[in-house]
Every structure is written in C-alpha cells, then in structure tokens.
Design a protein around this motif. Structure first.
Motif, PDB file in Angstrom:
ATOM      1  N   PRO A 282      -7.930  -4.435   3.343  1.00 13.59           N
ATOM      2  CA  PRO A 282      -8.409  -3.700   2.171  1.00 13.59           C
ATOM      3  C   PRO A 282      -9.815  -3.155   2.391  1.00 13.59           C
ATOM      4  CG  PRO A 282      -7.504  -5.840   1.553  1.00 13.59           C
ATOM      5  CD  PRO A 282      -7.625  -5.837   3.034  1.00 13.59           C
ATOM      6  N   VAL A 283     -10.075  -1.988   1.806  1.00 13.38           N
ATOM      7  CA  VAL A 283     -11.392  -1.366   1.900  1.00 13.38           C
ATOM      8  C   VAL A 283     -11.916  -1.161   0.489  1.00 13.38           C
ATOM      9  CG1 VAL A 283     -12.713   0.614   2.707  1.00 13.38           C
ATOM     10  CG2 VAL A 283     -10.747  -0.204   4.042  1.00 13.38           C
ATOM     11  N   CYS A 310      -8.935   0.498  -1.566  1.00 17.22           N
ATOM     12  CA  CYS A 310      -7.824   1.041  -0.779  1.00 17.22           C
ATOM     13  C   CYS A 310      -7.144  -0.110  -0.036  1.00 17.22           C
ATOM     14  CB  CYS A 310      -8.332   2.097   0.203  1.00 17.22           C
ATOM     15  SG  CYS A 310      -7.049   2.760   1.283  1.00 17.22           S
ATOM     16  N   VAL A 311      -5.863  -0.348  -0.354  1.00 12.23           N
ATOM     17  CA  VAL A 311      -5.123  -1.458   0.262  1.00 12.23           C
ATOM     18  C   VAL A 311      -3.974  -0.879   1.088  1.00 12.23           C
ATOM     19  CG1 VAL A 311      -3.859  -3.595  -0.142  1.00 12.23           C
ATOM     20  CG2 VAL A 311      -5.679  -2.908  -1.714  1.00 12.23           C
ATOM     21  N   PRO A 312      -3.957  -1.104   2.392  1.00  7.37           N
ATOM     22  CA  PRO A 312      -2.842  -0.612   3.210  1.00  7.37           C
ATOM     23  C   PRO A 312      -1.563  -1.392   2.934  1.00  7.37           C
ATOM     24  CG  PRO A 312      -4.327  -1.938   4.543  1.00  7.37           C
ATOM     25  CD  PRO A 312      -4.977  -1.807   3.193  1.00  7.37           C
ATOM     26  N   LEU A 322      -0.405   3.532   1.400  1.00  7.60           N
ATOM     27  CA  LEU A 322      -1.681   3.081   0.842  1.00  7.60           C
ATOM     28  C   LEU A 322      -1.545   2.896  -0.663  1.00  7.60           C
ATOM     29  CD1 LEU A 322      -4.100   5.599   2.624  1.00  7.60           C
ATOM     30  CD2 LEU A 322      -3.526   3.276   3.371  1.00  7.60           C
ATOM     31  N   LEU A 323      -2.167   1.847  -1.161  1.00  5.73           N
ATOM     32  CA  LEU A 323      -2.275   1.626  -2.601  1.00  5.73           C
ATOM     33  C   LEU A 323      -3.747   1.798  -2.968  1.00  5.73           C
ATOM     34  CD1 LEU A 323      -0.907   0.707  -5.279  1.00  5.73           C
ATOM     35  CD2 LEU A 323      -1.501  -1.638  -4.638  1.00  5.73           C
ATOM     36  N   ASN A 324      -4.073   2.891  -3.656  1.00 13.04           N
ATOM     37  CA  ASN A 324      -5.461   3.212  -3.980  1.00 13.04           C
ATOM     38  C   ASN A 324      -5.739   2.987  -5.460  1.00 13.04           C
ATOM     39  OD1 ASN A 324      -5.900   3.938  -1.371  1.00 13.04           O
ATOM     40  ND2 ASN A 324      -5.930   6.149  -1.725  1.00 13.04           N
ATOM     41  N   MET A 325      -6.696   2.115  -5.766  1.00 13.66           N
ATOM     42  CA  MET A 325      -7.141   1.862  -7.134  1.00 13.66           C
ATOM     43  C   MET A 325      -8.533   2.464  -7.317  1.00 13.66           C
ATOM     44  SD  MET A 325      -4.784   0.137  -8.728  1.00 13.66           S
ATOM     45  CE  MET A 325      -3.347  -0.892  -8.381  1.00 13.66           C
ATOM     46  N   TRP A 326      -8.681   3.296  -8.342  1.00 15.59           N
ATOM     47  CA  TRP A 326      -9.952   3.986  -8.593  1.00 15.59           C
ATOM     48  C   TRP A 326     -10.514   3.589  -9.955  1.00 15.59           C
ATOM     49  CZ3 TRP A 326     -12.150   7.543  -5.152  1.00 15.59           C
ATOM     50  CH2 TRP A 326     -11.351   7.964  -4.086  1.00 15.59           C
ATOM     51  N   THR A 327     -11.855   3.452 -10.016  1.00 15.35           N
ATOM     52  CA  THR A 327     -12.548   3.207 -11.279  1.00 15.35           C
ATOM     53  C   THR A 327     -13.659   4.230 -11.456  1.00 15.35           C
ATOM     54  OG1 THR A 327     -14.125   1.681 -10.241  1.00 15.35           O
ATOM     55  CG2 THR A 327     -12.106   0.723 -11.153  1.00 15.35           C
ATOM     56  N   VAL A 338      -8.465  -8.091  -6.109  1.00 16.58           N
ATOM     57  CA  VAL A 338      -8.174  -7.632  -4.747  1.00 16.58           C
ATOM     58  C   VAL A 338      -6.957  -8.367  -4.198  1.00 16.58           C
ATOM     59  CG1 VAL A 338      -9.054  -7.473  -2.386  1.00 16.58           C
ATOM     60  CG2 VAL A 338     -10.588  -6.994  -4.322  1.00 16.58           C
ATOM     61  N   GLU A 339      -6.900  -9.683  -4.425  1.00 19.02           N
ATOM     62  CA  GLU A 339      -5.767 -10.474  -3.936  1.00 19.02           C
ATOM     63  C   GLU A 339      -4.465 -10.006  -4.574  1.00 19.02           C
ATOM     64  OE1 GLU A 339      -5.551 -12.748  -1.586  1.00 19.02           O
ATOM     65  OE2 GLU A 339      -7.669 -12.475  -1.094  1.00 19.02           O
ATOM     66  N   LEU A 340      -4.510  -9.682  -5.874  1.00 18.19           N
ATOM     67  CA  LEU A 340      -3.308  -9.207  -6.549  1.00 18.19           C
ATOM     68  C   LEU A 340      -2.838  -7.885  -5.946  1.00 18.19           C
ATOM     69  CD1 LEU A 340      -1.174  -9.290  -8.770  1.00 18.19           C
ATOM     70  CD2 LEU A 340      -2.833  -8.240 -10.317  1.00 18.19           C
ATOM     71  N   CYS A 341      -3.773  -6.986  -5.682  1.00 11.89           N
ATOM     72  CA  CYS A 341      -3.411  -5.685  -5.092  1.00 11.89           C
ATOM     73  C   CYS A 341      -2.828  -5.857  -3.691  1.00 11.89           C
ATOM     74  CB  CYS A 341      -4.627  -4.761  -5.054  1.00 11.89           C
ATOM     75  SG  CYS A 341      -5.119  -4.135  -6.679  1.00 11.89           S
ATOM     76  N   ILE A 342      -3.365  -6.810  -2.923  1.00 12.75           N
ATOM     77  CA  ILE A 342      -2.814  -7.080  -1.587  1.00 12.75           C
ATOM     78  C   ILE A 342      -1.375  -7.564  -1.703  1.00 12.75           C
ATOM     79  CG2 ILE A 342      -2.998  -8.584   0.433  1.00 12.75           C
ATOM     80  CD1 ILE A 342      -6.039  -8.565   0.023  1.00 12.75           C
ATOM     81  N   THR A 343      -1.130  -8.499  -2.623  1.00  7.92           N
ATOM     82  CA  THR A 343       0.225  -9.015  -2.820  1.00  7.92           C
ATOM     83  C   THR A 343       1.165  -7.903  -3.258  1.00  7.92           C
ATOM     84  OG1 THR A 343      -0.677 -11.172  -3.455  1.00  7.92           O
ATOM     85  CG2 THR A 343       1.605 -10.710  -4.078  1.00  7.92           C
ATOM     86  N   LEU A 344       0.701  -7.098  -4.186  1.00  4.76           N
ATOM     87  CA  LEU A 344       1.521  -5.990  -4.678  1.00  4.76           C
ATOM     88  C   LEU A 344       1.847  -5.010  -3.555  1.00  4.76           C
ATOM     89  CD1 LEU A 344       2.742  -4.915  -7.322  1.00  4.76           C
ATOM     90  CD2 LEU A 344       0.645  -3.620  -7.671  1.00  4.76           C
TER      91      LEU A 344
END
Length: 564
Positions: A282-283, A310-312, A322-327, A338-344
């Motif tokens: 993740p970045v 950004c989670v590959p 890529l799963l990109n979350m923006w705020t 971050v851990e949840l996004c990695i799992t997802l």
C-alpha cells in the motif's frame, strides 16, 4: 395575658440544619433512583445507541434540564462525535463533532475535569457545533467520560434560561459520568467487534458474488461504495490491469459528490506517483497534488482530492488492479482502515482471478439467462415503486425496501449457483429471505420471532423468485402494521404440498381487525397480487381476525418445470 417567648437562636439553627439535612437526603435519594434507572435502562438495552439514548433521557428528566448530549471519542481522528441528544437537532447525531479541546465540552474531555458556566456563549472557550440549534441554550455543564484512565467521551447538560449550577448538580452529573464511562467503553468495544465481523462478512460476500465476469462491473461498483464508506473516504476507484494497453484502467468509481470526472488510467510503464517504479504494498500519499504526475495532479485538483491510499490487488505476486481511496484532506487513514483496504483488495483480486477461470460455455449461457430474468424482476419492482402514487415513504425508506426486494432475488440466485442451476429448495430460500428481512427491517424495540415450517419443495428459479418476493412483501407488511405499539410478535410461514398445488401461508399474531386499516392496498400487496397472478398462475387471499392476519397463496406447480 400569656407571653410568647421568642425561639432561641440555637433552636432556630438546629431546625434549619435539620431541614437542610432532610433536603440533602431527599436529593441523594432522587439521585440514587436516577442512577438505578440509568443502570436498568442499560441492562435492558442490547445496542450502544439505545444505551446512550437511555442515559440522555433519564439525565434530562431527573436534572430538569432542557438538553443532555453525549459525545464519544473517535481515536483515529481525535474527534468527539455527537452520539445522543435530547435537545439538539436530531439530524446532527453521528454528524456533529468537536475536536479534543474545542468548546466547553471538548475542554472538559481534554482537561479531564468538569466545567459549569452560567452564560456559555460569553465564555471564550465556547464553540457552537454547526447545525445543532445550540444557540438556543444559555447555561452549560460538561463532564468527561473516563474509563480506566482513558477518555472515552464527554457529556453535557444545557438549559434555555441562565442557570447557576449548584455543587450538588455538578456532583450528580460527574457521578453519572463515572458510572457509565466503563459501561460505554465496553459497549463501544462490543460494537467495534461486531462492525469488524460485518466488514469481514461483507468482504467474503463480495468475493463470492464476483465469481463471474458477468457480475464483475456491478460487484466492483458495490465494492467501491462499500469500501469508501467503511474508511470514510470521499472517492474510491477500482482500476483493473488491461495488458493490451499496459495500464490500470478505471472499472468502477464511487464519489460522494456528483459529476466528478473519472480518475485517469495509471500507465504500467509510467506510474503517476513520482519516485515509484513498482508496487510492493500500500502507498499512503499526503498532499497528493504535489506528488503526482501533472495530468493526475490536475485531475486531483479539479476533483478537490488531496489524500490518497493506493492498495495493489495482487494474486501470486502479480498486480492485477488497484484500489484507490481518496480524501479531501491529507493523512486521514488510520492503521485499521489501511488493513481493511488491504483485506478488501486481496479478496477482490482472488475473486477476479477465479472469475477468469470460468470457461464452461454452458454455465455462462445458463447464468446469462438467469441474470436476464433477475434484472427484469428488479426493473419491474423499481417501476412499480416509481409509479406508486400512494407511497408516503422517505427516499431512504424507499431505497431500504427496494434493497430488501433485490436481496430476495439474490437469495434465489445464490441457491441456484450452489446447486448448479437445477431446481431450488423453496423452504431454504424463504428461510434466507426472511432472515435478511428480519435483520434489516425489525424495529429495535420489537422482539420478533419468525418460524418457517412445512415441506421442503423444489421449484424452478422463476417460480422460486416470485414466491420469495411475495413472502418478503408479506413479512415486511406484517412487521410494519401488525405489531404497532407492541413489544413482541410472532410470524409463522407454512409451506404445504397439496398434491400438485403449493399452499403458502404467512400468519401473524398481531392486531388483525383491531388495526382498523381500510385504505387501498399498499405497494407491497400490489406486488404480491401481480406476482401470484402472472408468475405463479395462482390466487392470493388476505384475512384479518381478532387474533391476527393470515395471508394465503395457492398456486399450481410442477417439480419438473425448469423453465427460468
């Protein structure tokens, strides 16, 4: 003439002291009764929301104040979130917040001590929580909620008229804070654990739903929205690798704001993140506009997005998306998010990879047939909802009902997928459907029991879908009308094989004729009538008695009918 002797000063002082002691004793008795009521309400509640509302309501009544508000600390953002109130604007619950140290309530939480002010708005520490109508109140007292030396939140009481807080009142509110803080912390931990379980279940459901490329786009759109809401991101993009152009192309997008342009593709040979040649994990990027290639920086600026996670999505050391979350603000992702996004991302990657392995043309063709029928049902239901002139539901309630109807269709399709698209067990499907409806639609104050009894019958997908939708509507109708002002109820669903004819009965022990409902049939009953008549070729009756309501469906069916 008798002479009236004036009471001695010592006697008057003793009398006054006794009166003061009686008043103090009465106040203490009243406070103990209030604490007992709060503890009883907590014990009677099964969820955090009910506990918080019970504390706020009891405190308001016993104190004789105009408002009691409870804020809980969100540790990741260090914000005190409004979770319950008796006087502020109800819509502000879950949205209004104070930062630690902000306002009198934030000050009490940060300094771990009470604060009581006669004219709150003149105090330099005062800060109005937006959209709460807090300006209506004059006096304010706030106490911290501390459990095992950890601040879990703060509570305040307010009056519309200026009020000088007594030492007894301050002591009482502080006592409430001390008593409930530990209970609230345990309830928060319980709710957090349940939330994590739901998140993991959602991830598993996403993975299972994405077993086919036919479902991929819709599934990814759901994932984008679910992921954004879970981590409180404003924008989420799911990009999949297109090896023909060597780029990650946007496949699904969710944004809380409308009309946001789609995120540009990410070239595999020229990644938009400066100083990044390949993904190893993740970045997390703060101030993304200054750390992106010009084209992507321009897009982020136009979209008013500044923070990026950004989670590959990787399978066997190969990045397939890529799963990109923006705020809008930088640095808003906590470690748990971050851990949840990695799992997802990992689950989506596995699901996509598995979907690509499906090569059986017959299965794909059959699935396409089922999907087409299901989508036609969804369109029909939404059109009926759209044209229902008598519908007085709010948009949120309309969406909630539509979701439950679509979930009924999904339950049939899930059963078909597990059984290889053969005939489906209707009893199993109905059990799933009513379980979902009960979980999503039951009032918090209603203890509802639902039984599904009778024969295990197997039907074609079209008939099973129609029947599942009918039962869902009848159960929702009973939940909405049968148990008004009641704390408990029972619904029994019976399936009977009458030798070539199926009889389904939905019976409740609710108000029945006592409800006195004479208005035109609801949208739900219209849906039942139409499905029974057109899809099941049967008949539908509804009978109300003093002991409840019985809805009955009778329809012919064939065990060998596999037409979908």
């Amino acid at each position: 003439m008798p002479v009236v002797k004036e009471a001695k000063p010592q006697t008057r002082a003793a009398s006054n002291h006794a009166a003061a002691l009686r008043a103090e004793l009465q106040r203490k008795k009243k406070e103990l009764t209030a604490i007992r009521e709060i503890l009883l309400s907590i014990n009677a509640s099964s969820d955090l929301r009910s506990i918080l509302n019970g504390i706020a309501q009891t405190t308001t009544r016993v104190m004789g104040v105009d408002s009691t508000s409870i804020y809980l600390l969100d540790r990741s953002s260090q914000r005190l979130i409004l979770k319950a109130t008796t006087g502020l604007f109800p819509e502000a619950v879950d949205h209004g917040y104070l930062r630690m140290g902000e306002g009198l309530t934030g000050w009490a939480a940060q300094h771990r001590q009470w604060v009581a002010v006669r004219d709150a708005q003149r105090d330099p520490r005062f800060h109005e929580v937006p959209n709460t109508r807090e300006r209506l109140f004059k006096s304010l007292m706030a106490v911290p909620l501390i459990s095992q030396d950890r601040v879990v939140g703060a509570m305040n009481v307010q009056t519309r008229r200026r009020h000088t807080w007594t030492a007894g009142e301050i002591e009482f509110v502080s006592l409430i804070g001390e008593v409930v803080a530990g209970i609230l912390e345990r309830a928060i931990l319980q709710e957090e654990s349940e939330r994590k379980v739901r998140e993991m279940q959602a991830v598993a459901e996403v993975s299972r739903a994405a077993i086919s490329p036919l479902y991929l786009d819709e599934t990814l759109r759901v994932v984008a929205e679910m992921g954004a809401r879970a981590v409180n991101a404003r924008h989420c993009s799911v990009l999949l690798l297109d090896e023909t152009v060597r780029a990650f192309m946007p496949r699904a997008i969710y944004d809380r704001k409308p009309n946001v342009p789609p995120e540009p593709s990410w070239s595999l040979d020229d990644l938009p993140l400066l100083n990044l040649e390949r993904f190893s994990g993740p970045v997390l990027v703060n101030e993304a506009c200054g750390k992106l290639q010009p084209s992507h920086a321009a897009w982020a600026a136009q979209a008013q997005l500044n923070g990026l996670l950004c989670v590959p999505m990787q399978v066997r050391d190969r990045t397939i998306g890529l799963l990109n979350m923006w705020t809008e603000s930088a640095g808003e992702f906590a470690e748990a998010q971050v851990e949840l996004c990695i799992t997802l991302a990992n689950q989506i990657a596995l699901a996509i990879e598995n979907a690509h392995l499906i090569g059986n043309a017959a299965i794909v063709k059959e699935m396409n047939h089922r999907v087409k029928n299901n989508l036609q049902n969804v369109v029909m239901l939404l059109q009926m909802q759209l044209h229902d002139a008598s519908d007085k539901l709010t948009p949120k309630e309309v969406l909630h009902e539509s979701i439950n109807r679509i979930m009924s269709i999904a339950a049939v399709h899930d059963a078909l997928a597990q059984e290889g698209f053969r005939l489906v067990d209707v009893k199993d499907v109905i059990t799933r459907v009513v379980g979902l409806t009960q979980a999503n639609m039951t009032r918090p104050d209603l203890q509802l029991t639902i039984h599904v009894i009778g024969d295990s019958l197997r039907m074609s997908s079209r008939a099973a879908t129609a029947l599942a939708l009918c039962v869902n509507e009848l159960v929702q109708n009973a939940m909405e009308h049968a148990f008004v002002s009641r704390g408990q109820g029972e619904i029994t669903i019976s399936l009977i094989d009458c030798g070539g004819t199926l009889e389904v009965e939905v019976r409740d022990n609710g108000l029945g004729t006592a409800a006195g409902r004479t208005e035109a049939p609801s949208l739900g009953l219209n849906i039942v009538n139409m499905l029974v008549r057109e899809d099941l070729r049967g008949d539908f009756t509804l009978q109300r008695t003093a002991h409840g309501t019985t809805a009955r469906i009778r329809a012919p069916f064939s065990y060998t009918d596999t037409a979908g």
